[in-house]
Design an enzyme around this catalytic site. Sequence first.
Site, PDB file in Angstrom:
ATOM      1  N   MET A 270       9.961  80.633 -10.573  1.00 51.62           N
ATOM      2  CA  MET A 270       9.049  80.082  -9.573  1.00 51.62           C
ATOM      3  C   MET A 270       8.183  81.180  -8.976  1.00 51.62           C
ATOM      4  SD  MET A 270       7.963  77.452  -8.016  1.00 51.62           S
ATOM      5  CE  MET A 270       6.585  77.627  -6.893  1.00 51.62           C
ATOM      6  N   GLU A 271       6.890  80.856  -8.859  1.00 56.92           N
ATOM      7  CA  GLU A 271       5.865  81.842  -8.525  1.00 56.92           C
ATOM      8  C   GLU A 271       5.632  82.064  -7.034  1.00 56.92           C
ATOM      9  OE1 GLU A 271       5.268  78.772  -9.966  1.00 56.92           O
ATOM     10  OE2 GLU A 271       3.433  77.869  -9.183  1.00 56.92           O
ATOM     11  N   GLU A 305       4.696  83.783 -14.354  1.00 60.08           N
ATOM     12  CA  GLU A 305       4.842  83.692 -12.890  1.00 60.08           C
ATOM     13  C   GLU A 305       3.915  84.683 -12.201  1.00 60.08           C
ATOM     14  OE1 GLU A 305       6.330  81.078 -12.168  1.00 60.08           O
ATOM     15  OE2 GLU A 305       7.438  80.825 -14.046  1.00 60.08           O
TER      16      GLU A 305
HETATM   17 ZN    ZN Z   1       3.916  77.732 -14.041  1.00 63.31          ZN
END
Ligand code: ZN
Length: 883
Positions: A270-271, A305
């Site tokens: 998750m970014e 990410e």
């Molecule tokens: Zn993505």
Amino acid sequence: MRTDQDQPVRLADYQPSAWLVETVHLDVALNATATRVRARLKLKPNTAAPAAAPLTLDGDGLALQSIALDGTALPADAYTATPDTLSIAQPPQRPFELTIETLVDPTANTQLSGLYRAGNTYCTQCEAEGFRRITYFLDRPDVMAVYTTRIEAEKADAPVLLANGNLIESGDVAGTTRHFAVWHDPFPKPSYLFALVGGALGHIEDTFVTMSGRRVALRIYVEPGREDRAGFAMDALKRAMRWDEQAFGREYDLDIFMIVAVSAFNMGAMENKGLNVFNDKYVLASPETATDIDYASIDGIIAHEYFHNWTGNRITCRDWFQLCLKEGLTVFRDQEYTADQRSRPVKRITDVRLLRAHQFVEDAGPLAHPVRPEIYREINNFYTATVYEKGAEIVRMLKTMLGAQGFRAGMDLYFQRHDGHAATVEDFIACFADATETDLAQFMRWYRQAGTPEVAVTLSHDPKTKTCTLDLTQMLRPTPGQPDKEPMVIPLALGLVGPDGRDLPLRLADGRTVEHGVVTLTQPTEVFVFAGVPARPVASLNRAFSAPVKLTANLTADELRFLAAHDSDPFNRWQALQTLGSTLLTDNVKALRAGAAMRTDAGLIDALGAILAEPALEPAFVAQALTVPSEADIARELGHDVDPDAIFAARVALRAAIGDALGAALRETYRRLSGGGPYSPDAASAGRRSLKNVALDLLAAAGSAAAIARAAQQYHTADNMTDRMAAIATLSFHPVPERQAAIDDFYRRFQADPLVIDKWFALQAGIPEAATLARVQELTRHPAFSLGNPNRVRSLIGAFAQMNQTQFNRADGTGYAFVADTILALDGRNPQVASRMMTAFKSWRALEAGRRAKAEGELRRVAAAQSLSTDVRDIVERSLAPA
Ligand code: ZN
């Protein structure tokens, strides 16, 4: 948990938020079962929205402790609070400050959305709608705020405290055993990008100097003792940061970039702004524990990410219908990164294999949806191959049509126009239209129309006029909710290959030239006449897979073999072999179904032998060429009356025939590529290992006892996981005593290492034999297995349902029943993972009648269950909807 009563959400109903949030001050006191969250929000009316309105904040399972407006407690009759909403009927129509206190239990959070515990680490996951499980909020991506986060915890419990942005203050809480940290993120962001982490974590660090000379601290946090497995991820991060500067002119913007690896995570990674949270599977690697494929995934996901920092974070999505705006674009960017870092043709082949295996299948079944959906009941169910992979193909087509310069001009304009904003797909496409003065109105259909376009091509040649004519037609079948379709814009890269194997110049008879070798279809049927073509050429179509379509052409087997040997486009050399293999395999499956004999194809095997004997080809490419279409590929080609046992049998026969006929060359290849220096994960070394292991696997497929012995020996003596895993995978397909010995040894060696034990689960779940179901059921009771950890669930049950075609699709239906039981057992605990597993049934309608009835019975049993999450209910009901 949210329930089935929720109304569907429609793109057409989008309204700007009546209220905006300027700043968020969070004060979080971490506690394993009762974490206190105080949120101070600066709210203001949105002047862009229709007149003043009540304030309704989203929640999900929250318990309100207190609420104050501009510092004064709100009287009970001024608001209503339920677990799922907090509303103030008559808020002052001016900027004001709201202070909300909630209490959340991270230990009880088994959904892994919101604030939860992964082992002993506190972490958050807010995309898509997890922030509302932490505090009441306008939890929608077009509400962007500046966050300051204070975290407090027992020093012993959570010595490391992290949140988005830069650290501005930290210290002890006087007179207690507690400490705190304050993080400030100056970039306005939507709530889904919020993150905090607390725990006893080790880390490695490095620095990166950006192109304008700013120093950025890089840190990767892992479980203590695992620091030595994070080096490759750090290396990948630095290469990704440099690449984004060079390829897109994008520079990093905070003083620090952090990655945290956690052991329990619903997705890959998750970014979150400045604080990416990763499934530890995509961070941790050592030669002894990770395969070449693991290394390649880490490289690609770290880059993905990181790239979101611009495509997703600096420019975010207006609403969740626009998910492909960040995901499709970012997948395209990570694919290009990998193509530049490794081998472009091999990367394209692996991406297209994946696209066809997942996205084409999705597009052909009941879960088909447009790249930009127009309605959803549960947004978590739209993190799909269509949004991600087909979304990336759309961006790739833009680049193909506009050229590298035009594409870059459009991207530059996008960053310039929309930085700091929440954008739409229309905004994105307008940048390319404006930058290159191109009309992209019809191209927008790629976002709206679901389904895989089918393109049929007929080549004819007239020696008298020396012309060659291509007749092309395109067709798009109906998909759920879309009975009628309009023609698409299809950029088709092509070549006409002359008898000497060289490309002919593409001169149209009307005098036009074909720029960059790309013709663009816009009509249902089109004709292109090429002049100056003395002898009949062979058409090489959809080179490099320029458009995500199903293409058929009137090519003979001889012509396909010619392309396999001579095409200047490596992708189409591979494709020609796949087409030959897939034709043979589908013919043979039909023969088996009809009780007839299978045929052989000596021409195909000769063509494979020629590839194997061509010294200049990169080994990774040869390995791809020797890998025949998968069982799922064949099922997809057949499209109906799918009998996985017949498919399996046809494929086994072809692999045996290849291993048999090419035995000497494969043995020589294996010998030549064995040994060598110490393990290195670079692409060239990985390519050599993949070809070596493909050779070994084909030799074993031919029933060679020597090959089984060699596989057993390779298993026991390997100095790296790639070779060890390849050997045990080969053994796993054969009922030989060496197999169980290796399985037992594997467990003994790696029992302390959950990520490696995942491979052990998946390997056993994939054995294509009748005893596997009982084995998998027994393994669900193994001490290393847990329904609470998504990686364990995916490696055992996911592998069984998605990879083991014959056993999941057992004719007696017990494979379906087992997976359905698991989904029902998992749904109350983790609906996102349960609903993902439910998609294993997405091709049920294509099965032969007996299995189809069994699969439908299990879908109906799940649909009838007493209580279901919105996630699973949405998938099961769409799966069952009349076709
Ligand atoms: Zn993505």
